[in-house]
Design an enzyme around this catalytic site. Structure first.
Site, PDB file in Angstrom:
ATOM      1  CB  CYS A 174      -0.926  -0.016   1.216  1.00 10.77           C
ATOM      2  SG  CYS A 174      -1.920   1.479   1.366  1.00 10.77           S
ATOM      3  CB  CYS A 184      -0.575   2.539   4.085  1.00 13.13           C
ATOM      4  SG  CYS A 184      -2.043   1.871   3.299  1.00 13.13           S
ATOM      5  CG  ASP A 185       3.228   1.206   4.413  1.00 11.52           C
ATOM      6  OD1 ASP A 185       2.790   1.679   5.480  1.00 11.52           O
ATOM      7  OD2 ASP A 185       3.007   0.045   4.037  1.00 11.52           O
TER       8      ASP A 185
END
Ligand SMILES: Cc1cc2nc3c(=O)[nH]c(=O)nc-3n(C[C@H](O)[C@H](O)[C@H](O)COP(=O)(O)OP(=O)(O)OC[C@H]3O[C@@H](n4cnc5c(N)ncnc54)[C@H](O)[C@@H]3O)c2cc1C
Length: 312
Positions: free
Chosen positions: A138, A141-142
């Site tokens: 992701c 997200c990261d």
């Protein structure tokens, strides 16, 4: 007297765009509707940084905002949403029973399966070990953890290329490692990626191992044409090599294809009467938000028809 609090006309399993659209339609049809979601409303859309191809948002929209809007709109018309993971369906004729992890049960006349899909893993050494420590599925997200770093994206489809472009916001360099000598992604994404000076392609290559100490340091690659082995120094790797449908809990209940996607007819009925499927979880040629919401609407209308025929 029978407790009717857990009894619904329609229960929708999964709160991505397919499930939320199904819920919007069944609630507006004044059917008592419940949506059960094991994570967050929005499903995969919550992980998309920016969406450019969802009609109506000509400037684009973030995945988080689109998810929140879809949820608000469905709730406005009375859709109930609860958190829970469905582990079993007992498809009795009149009332179908749904069992959640933990044993809680719900009943409904019709069920819409909208459980979507999850990113597939590479299944190579080091992937599990470094998951969350350099291995990610992701970018939204990261991505921010990789400011000024070198990263690799594995895959050649739309998700891989779109997220590689996004990751250039943070990373110094993004290697796109693909097992073929050309991308599968749509032309506009290919053009943008090729024009981006931070993106470098590594063609015809498979990742054989993910190496590191505390976190990821490098990938062991193999060229599929020459057989040559090499090492690519990176601080992180984002994996986009396809998806697995979330149908584990449905095996033996209804017909699936050879990749475990649900088989449906045009009205999105499954092989079990009263159970419908919508979105990425069913076998179909294009898996996108637009097709997921279209499916959600079709499945809802089919469920409505099924219930009104039951009454007769
Ligand atoms: C990185 C990335 C970028 C993308 N970019 C785009 C884009 O730009 N444009 C576009 O149109 N599409 C894009 N897509 C694809 C799009 O997100 C999907 O096609 C869409 O989300 C499918 O919707 P869905 O409702 O079928 O499933 P999902 O979004 O997968 O939602 C399914 C939901 O079901 C829940 N669930 C699963 N099993 C259970 C269970 N047993 N019990 C309860 N709940 C359960 C899950 O938690 C999930 O929330 C992208 C996808 C990814 C991963």
């Amino acid at each position: 007297m029978q407790d009717v609090s857990n009894i619904y006309d329609v229960i929708i399993i999964g709160g991505g765009p397919a499930g939320l659209t199904a819920g919007l339609y069944t609630s507006r049809a004044r059917l008592k509707s419940l949506l059960i979601e094991k994570g967050f409303s929005g499903g995969q859309v919550m992980t998309i940084e920016w969406i450019e191809n969802y009609p109506g948002f000509d400037e684009g929209i973030s995945g988080v905002e689109l998810s929140q809007r879809m949820e608000r709109q469905a709730k406005k018309f009375g859709l109930e949403i609860i958190q829970g993971s469905v582990v079993e369906i007992l498809p009795r004729e009149e009332m179908k029973k749904i069992v959640l992890e933990g044993g809680e049960t719900y009943k409904a006349k019709a069920i819409i399966l909208a459980t979507g899909a999850n990113p597939r893993s590479l299944k190579v050494e080091g992937e599990e070990k470094y998951r969350g420590r350099g291995v990610s599925y992701c970018a939204t997200c990261d991505g921010a953890f990789f400011k000024g770093k070198k990263i690799a994206v594995v895959g050649g489809g739309n998700s891989a290329v779109q997220e590689a472009i996004f990751l250039t916001k943070f990373a110094e360099i993004v290697y796109v490692v693909h097992r073929r000598d050309q991308l599968r992604a749509t032309k506009i994404l290919q053009e943008r990626a090729s024009a981006n000076p931070k993106i470098q392609f590594i063609w015809d290559s498979l990742v054989e191992k993910i190496d590191g100490k505390e976190t990821v340091n490098s990938l062991s690659l193999k060229n599929v044409k020459t057989g040559e082995a090499s090492t690519l120094d990176v601080d992180g790797v984002f994996i986009y090599v396809g998806y697995n449908p979330n149908t584990e809990f449905l095996k033996g209940l209804l017909r699936l294809d050879e990749h475990n996607y649900i088989l449906t007819d045009e009205e999105l009925s499954t092989s079990v009467p009263g159970i419908f499927a919508a979105g990425d979880v069913r076998a179909k040629p294009l898996k996108q938000i637009t097709t997921a919401v279209g499916d959600g609407a079709t499945a809802a209308v089919s469920a409505e028809k099924y219930i009104s025929q039951m009454k007769k």
